[in-house]
Design a protein around this motif. Structure first.
Motif, PDB file in Angstrom:
ATOM      1  N   PRO A  87      -5.423  -5.876  -8.625  1.00 35.41           N
ATOM      2  CA  PRO A  87      -6.241  -5.234  -7.484  1.00 35.41           C
ATOM      3  C   PRO A  87      -6.930  -6.316  -6.543  1.00 35.41           C
ATOM      4  CG  PRO A  87      -7.407  -5.848  -9.748  1.00 35.41           C
ATOM      5  CD  PRO A  87      -6.337  -5.434  -9.929  1.00 35.41           C
ATOM      6  N   ARG A  88      -6.920  -5.770  -5.578  1.00 32.03           N
ATOM      7  CA  ARG A  88      -7.518  -6.309  -4.001  1.00 32.03           C
ATOM      8  C   ARG A  88      -8.716  -7.523  -4.859  1.00 32.03           C
ATOM      9  NH1 ARG A  88      -4.806  -5.611   0.224  1.00 32.03           N
ATOM     10  NH2 ARG A  88      -2.976  -4.250   0.269  1.00 32.03           N
ATOM     11  N   GLY A  89      -8.236  -8.969  -4.422  1.00 30.16           N
ATOM     12  CA  GLY A  89      -9.708  -9.784  -4.687  1.00 30.16           C
ATOM     13  C   GLY A  89     -10.291 -10.179  -5.993  1.00 30.16           C
ATOM     14  N   PHE A  90     -10.780 -10.926  -6.142  1.00 30.24           N
ATOM     15  CA  PHE A  90     -11.164 -11.301  -7.569  1.00 30.24           C
ATOM     16  C   PHE A  90     -10.420 -10.639  -8.485  1.00 30.24           C
ATOM     17  CE2 PHE A  90     -13.965 -14.458  -5.624  1.00 30.24           C
ATOM     18  CZ  PHE A  90     -14.067 -15.628  -5.924  1.00 30.24           C
ATOM     19  N   MET A  91     -10.332 -10.758  -9.797  1.00 35.14           N
ATOM     20  CA  MET A  91      -9.861 -10.555 -10.828  1.00 35.14           C
ATOM     21  C   MET A  91     -10.952  -9.731 -11.456  1.00 35.14           C
ATOM     22  SD  MET A  91      -6.209 -12.082 -12.403  1.00 35.14           S
ATOM     23  CE  MET A  91      -6.499 -13.838 -11.751  1.00 35.14           C
ATOM     24  N   ASP A  92     -10.719  -8.498 -12.561  1.00 39.32           N
ATOM     25  CA  ASP A  92     -12.476  -8.304 -12.593  1.00 39.32           C
ATOM     26  C   ASP A  92     -12.340  -9.406 -14.110  1.00 39.32           C
ATOM     27  OD1 ASP A  92     -14.008  -7.668 -14.731  1.00 39.32           O
ATOM     28  OD2 ASP A  92     -13.123  -5.552 -15.303  1.00 39.32           O
ATOM     29  N   PRO A  93     -13.696 -10.150 -13.922  1.00 36.50           N
ATOM     30  CA  PRO A  93     -13.582 -11.444 -14.809  1.00 36.50           C
ATOM     31  C   PRO A  93     -14.127 -10.958 -16.527  1.00 36.50           C
ATOM     32  CG  PRO A  93     -15.824 -11.404 -13.690  1.00 36.50           C
ATOM     33  CD  PRO A  93     -14.828 -10.080 -13.032  1.00 36.50           C
ATOM     34  N   LEU A  94     -14.402  -9.472 -17.083  1.00 38.64           N
ATOM     35  CA  LEU A  94     -14.542  -9.530 -18.108  1.00 38.64           C
ATOM     36  C   LEU A  94     -13.132  -9.236 -18.529  1.00 38.64           C
ATOM     37  CD1 LEU A  94     -17.328  -6.978 -17.793  1.00 38.64           C
ATOM     38  CD2 LEU A  94     -17.067  -9.492 -18.858  1.00 38.64           C
ATOM     39  N   MET A  95     -11.643  -9.233 -17.728  1.00 40.70           N
ATOM     40  CA  MET A  95     -10.283  -8.619 -18.344  1.00 40.70           C
ATOM     41  C   MET A  95      -9.994 -10.394 -19.128  1.00 40.70           C
ATOM     42  SD  MET A  95      -9.327  -6.210 -17.240  1.00 40.70           S
ATOM     43  CE  MET A  95      -6.646  -6.770 -17.885  1.00 40.70           C
ATOM     44  N   ILE A  96     -11.036 -11.430 -19.244  1.00 40.40           N
ATOM     45  CA  ILE A  96     -10.690 -12.848 -19.368  1.00 40.40           C
ATOM     46  C   ILE A  96     -12.314 -13.395 -20.111  1.00 40.40           C
ATOM     47  CG2 ILE A  96      -9.734 -14.990 -18.980  1.00 40.40           C
ATOM     48  CD1 ILE A  96      -8.468 -14.257 -16.583  1.00 40.40           C
ATOM     49  N   CYS A 135      -2.981 -19.877  -5.551  1.00 38.45           N
ATOM     50  CA  CYS A 135      -1.990 -18.374  -5.363  1.00 38.45           C
ATOM     51  C   CYS A 135      -2.367 -17.393  -4.911  1.00 38.45           C
ATOM     52  CB  CYS A 135      -0.760 -18.827  -6.619  1.00 38.45           C
ATOM     53  SG  CYS A 135      -1.330 -18.052  -8.009  1.00 38.45           S
ATOM     54  N   ALA A 136      -1.885 -16.519  -4.767  1.00 40.68           N
ATOM     55  CA  ALA A 136      -3.064 -15.078  -4.556  1.00 40.68           C
ATOM     56  C   ALA A 136      -2.583 -13.535  -5.516  1.00 40.68           C
ATOM     57  CB  ALA A 136      -3.295 -14.864  -3.421  1.00 40.68           C
ATOM     58  N   PRO A 137      -3.389 -13.226  -6.517  1.00 42.42           N
ATOM     59  CA  PRO A 137      -3.250 -12.211  -7.278  1.00 42.42           C
ATOM     60  C   PRO A 137      -2.359 -11.171  -6.496  1.00 42.42           C
ATOM     61  CG  PRO A 137      -5.478 -12.270  -7.336  1.00 42.42           C
ATOM     62  CD  PRO A 137      -4.808 -13.758  -6.089  1.00 42.42           C
ATOM     63  N   ASN A 138      -1.037 -10.145  -6.571  1.00 43.33           N
ATOM     64  CA  ASN A 138      -0.408  -9.497  -6.224  1.00 43.33           C
ATOM     65  C   ASN A 138       0.313  -8.689  -6.522  1.00 43.33           C
ATOM     66  OD1 ASN A 138       1.572 -11.972  -5.722  1.00 43.33           O
ATOM     67  ND2 ASN A 138       1.991 -11.256  -4.318  1.00 43.33           N
ATOM     68  N   GLU A 139       1.549  -8.060  -6.083  1.00 40.17           N
ATOM     69  CA  GLU A 139       2.099  -6.910  -6.864  1.00 40.17           C
ATOM     70  C   GLU A 139       3.583  -7.295  -6.632  1.00 40.17           C
ATOM     71  OE1 GLU A 139       1.040  -2.775  -4.202  1.00 40.17           O
ATOM     72  OE2 GLU A 139      -0.829  -4.319  -4.596  1.00 40.17           O
ATOM     73  N   GLY A 140       4.564  -6.584  -7.493  1.00 40.98           N
ATOM     74  CA  GLY A 140       6.082  -7.520  -7.479  1.00 40.98           C
ATOM     75  C   GLY A 140       6.314  -6.960  -8.406  1.00 40.98           C
ATOM     76  N   ALA A 141       7.726  -7.130  -9.115  1.00 45.23           N
ATOM     77  CA  ALA A 141       8.382  -6.830 -10.313  1.00 45.23           C
ATOM     78  C   ALA A 141      10.171  -7.366 -10.426  1.00 45.23           C
ATOM     79  CB  ALA A 141       8.923  -5.238 -10.600  1.00 45.23           C
ATOM     80  N   ASP A 186       1.069  -0.983   0.327  1.00 42.89           N
ATOM     81  CA  ASP A 186       0.231  -0.092  -0.108  1.00 42.89           C
ATOM     82  C   ASP A 186       0.782   0.881  -0.073  1.00 42.89           C
ATOM     83  OD1 ASP A 186      -2.063  -1.517  -0.079  1.00 42.89           O
ATOM     84  OD2 ASP A 186      -2.726  -1.278   2.301  1.00 42.89           O
ATOM     85  N   GLY A 187       0.887   2.265  -0.827  1.00 40.91           N
ATOM     86  CA  GLY A 187       1.342   3.216  -1.089  1.00 40.91           C
ATOM     87  C   GLY A 187       2.835   3.683  -1.680  1.00 40.91           C
ATOM     88  N   LYS A 188       2.135   2.603  -2.341  1.00 44.18           N
ATOM     89  CA  LYS A 188       3.587   2.290  -3.483  1.00 44.18           C
ATOM     90  C   LYS A 188       3.301   2.323  -4.628  1.00 44.18           C
ATOM     91  CE  LYS A 188       8.526   0.582  -3.159  1.00 44.18           C
ATOM     92  NZ  LYS A 188       9.126  -1.019  -2.671  1.00 44.18           N
ATOM     93  N   SER A 189       3.004   3.222  -6.169  1.00 49.95           N
ATOM     94  CA  SER A 189       2.943   3.189  -7.214  1.00 49.95           C
ATOM     95  C   SER A 189       3.265   1.862  -8.248  1.00 49.95           C
ATOM     96  CB  SER A 189       2.632   3.715  -7.533  1.00 49.95           C
ATOM     97  OG  SER A 189       3.990   4.400  -8.061  1.00 49.95           O
ATOM     98  N   TYR A 190       2.284   0.774  -8.873  1.00 50.30           N
ATOM     99  CA  TYR A 190       3.256   0.227  -9.555  1.00 50.30           C
ATOM    100  C   TYR A 190       5.113   0.951 -10.781  1.00 50.30           C
ATOM    101  CZ  TYR A 190       1.605   2.458 -13.562  1.00 50.30           C
ATOM    102  OH  TYR A 190       1.478   3.206 -15.377  1.00 50.30           O
ATOM    103  N   MET A 191       4.911   2.223 -10.570  1.00 54.27           N
ATOM    104  CA  MET A 191       5.957   3.007 -11.091  1.00 54.27           C
ATOM    105  C   MET A 191       7.204   2.550 -10.832  1.00 54.27           C
ATOM    106  SD  MET A 191       3.629   6.127 -13.117  1.00 54.27           S
ATOM    107  CE  MET A 191       2.495   6.030 -11.911  1.00 54.27           C
ATOM    108  N   ASP A 192       6.639   2.782  -8.752  1.00 57.23           N
ATOM    109  CA  ASP A 192       7.291   2.614  -7.679  1.00 57.23           C
ATOM    110  C   ASP A 192       8.552   1.264  -7.734  1.00 57.23           C
ATOM    111  OD1 ASP A 192       7.245   5.258  -6.979  1.00 57.23           O
ATOM    112  OD2 ASP A 192       5.814   4.603  -5.603  1.00 57.23           O
ATOM    113  N   ILE A 193       7.383  -0.026  -7.714  1.00 59.25           N
ATOM    114  CA  ILE A 193       7.651  -0.985  -7.796  1.00 59.25           C
ATOM    115  C   ILE A 193       8.626  -1.818  -8.816  1.00 59.25           C
ATOM    116  CG2 ILE A 193       6.592  -3.375  -8.036  1.00 59.25           C
ATOM    117  CD1 ILE A 193       4.490  -2.532  -6.025  1.00 59.25           C
TER     118      ILE A 193
END
Lengths: 382, 143
Positions: A111-120, A199-205, A18-25
């Protein structure tokens, strides 16, 4: 064709920030890879960025603050195989002679929780309740149990192994060991798959600096690691039952994407599965790791249960798999996951993986598989 | 497009036979490739197996057998139109005699689920859309 080498690898821990953008990561992983290689940003001639859930021009937004050097930066997506597809494009550019050195970055902030299913999925599948991603893997598990006698214990043993390995991986989201009893008593998500097996969707690089191998010593003092193969394919007709597929043929069964992609990668590298010292594979859930043992040639079809029973895929076994703890413990930041695997394999090849280290690693394989039957396999060699 | 006295629309165009009323007479549609003979779900213009561009639309059988299944224990994401509050349900691949396995919600007690069991098509009203039309979908129930 020009041989390609990895001269630098960097990672941003997988988890929730939290508080870190994808750009920071993304920038952090990039800077780590540049530092590791001893390469300056102004020396990078092209950048390819893997992500699925981020906005347009994410790559430039992450990287231009390092210096607007005018190099081409483009974003690439191929579901869970995004990292492989992206690495491949950078390699092709070097092989074509368009440039000699490139950054390959995978980054995600999902995003937290389930992914937006319309992505797939399509809207009608969402309406009807057919848009739960884990259920597709669960149905494969149920069929495998029916055909080969694979058990819930076999599946739980994969999760047990990966959680045990994760304790030694500071870059994993979860670094906690669980007992077989805790795993088998964890909540059912989609029968027979349980919460501690998924596995859980999350953040990282994760980021790699790659270059033409003949130029590696000009850029970096690191011992270059060769990319012996990098293959990305999409499942053929009726080869695979993976979301968002709405039906399968009952008459035709083509070889699955993992089988096809792994074979192409082995052929390109001029090796077979027995020549690989360790593996990082797509454990979206614990069952799918079992299925992959068979598909990448670690055992005949139907014998994955025996393999996990015999401890063959433990860190000290004959074919260590997911020394990092796998996606079950790291989480799956989709665009970053394959490059995260390759980061782990680079550490293994350098002998720098600490308590996760497999003895005498000369060759290592990374594998990802996801929506639409997108699959990528990369083989690295010392 | 609709029967004059009813306002029904299919959950997906090309998936169900017309008319959409009475529901008991509605069947799933498939497309059979005129070259390789493979059958795909719904109306499709090009064969997914051999890319041949001529297919014929065929109604699919109402009875099939269960090939694999799972149970969805949590509310599916997005605009799921099933019961609210959520009720866990089974989902599976139903093998039909035309040589196709169709993904479907299964209307069956969980302890009766068994690979190979007979299942029958049920065409039903899933929800009413913003235009006031009944949206028609399908599932399979224990045969």
């Amino acid at each position: 064709m020009r041989e390609i080498a990895i001269i630098g690898a960097g990672i941003h821990k997988f988890g929730r920030f939290d508080g870190k953008s994808y750009m920071d990561i993304g920038r952090e992983a990039t800077i780590n890879a540049l530092k590791d290689a001893g390469v300056n940003w102004q020396d990078i001639q092209a950048a390819y960025v893997s992500e699925q859930f981020l906005p347009a021009t994410s790559g430039p937004r992450i990287l231009r603050p390092l210096g607007a050097t005018g190099i081409p930066i483009c974003d690439i997506e191929a579901a869970c195989a995004s990292g492989g597809a992206t690495l491949k494009q950078a390699m092709l550019g070097i092989q074509a002679g368009a440039f000699d050195i490139a950054l390959v970055l995978g980054v995600e902030k999902m995003p937290r929780g389930f992914m937006d299913p319309l992505m797939i999925f399509q809207e009608w599948q969402v309406d009807m309740g057919l848009a739960t991603n884990p259920s597709y893997w669960a149905m494969r598990a149920r069929r495998h149990m029916h055909e080969y006698g694979t058990t819930e214990e076999h599946i739980a043993k994969v999760a047990y192994k990966n959680h045990k390995n994760s304790v030694h991986n500071p870059n994993a989201m979860y670094q906690k060991e669980f007992s077989m009893e805790q795993i088998l008593n964890s909540q059912l998500v989609c029968d027979p798959i349980r919460l501690l097996e998924i596995c859980a969707p999350n953040e990282g690089a994760a980021a790699l600096i790659i270059c033409a191998r003949e130029k590696a010593s000009q850029y970096s003092a690191n011992r270059p690691i060769s990319i012996a193969a990098c293959v990305h394919t999409l499942a053929r007709y009726s080869a695979d039952f993976r979301c968002p597929v709405d039906s399968l043929s009952a008459n035709i069964t083509n070889p699955g994407p993992t089988e096809v992609t792994a074979k192409m990668a082995y052929d390109q590298a001029g090796i077979g599965p027995k020549d690989v010292n360790c593996f990082e594979v797509q454990d979206t859930d614990a069952f799918c790791e079992l299925e992959i043992y068979e598909q990448i040639g670690l055992c005949p079809f139907g014998e994955a249960g025996r393999l996990i029973d015999e401890g063959v895929t433990e860190i000290n076994g004959k074919y260590p798999v997911n020394m990092s703890g796998g996606l079950i413990c790291k989480g799956e930041p989709v665009g970053a996951s394959h490059l995260g695997q390759l980061f782990e394999l680079v550490m293994q090849l350098r002998g720098e993986a600490g308590a996760r280290q497999v003895a005498n690693v000369n060759t290592a394989l990374g594998h990802v598989l996801g929506a639409g039957g997108n699959c990528a396999v990369t083989i690295l060699k010392k | 497009m609709n029967d004059s006295s009813h306002n029904e629309v299919p959950v997906r165009e090309g998936l169900l036979t017309r008319p959409l009323y009475p529901l008991e007479q509605v069947r799933l549609l498939g497309s059979r490739c005129k070259k390789c003979g493979e059958v795909m779900l719904g109306e499709v213009s090009s064969c997914a197996n051999c890319a041949y561009e001529e297919t014929e639309v065929v109604p699919l059988s109402k009875r099939g057998t269960l090939w694999t299944y799972t149970i969805i224990r949590h509310r599916p994401p997005g605009k799921y139109r099933g019961p609210d509050p959520f009720v866990p349900f089974a989902e599976g691949l139903v093998e039909l005699p035309e040589g196709i396995r169709v993904l479907s919600v299964l209307d069956c007690p969980f302890d009766k689920l068994e690979i190979g069991m007979n299942l029958d098509l049920v065409v039903h009203r899933l929800y009413q859309n913003e235009q006031g039309n009944d949206v028609i979908a399908f599932k399979f129930k224990q045969g």
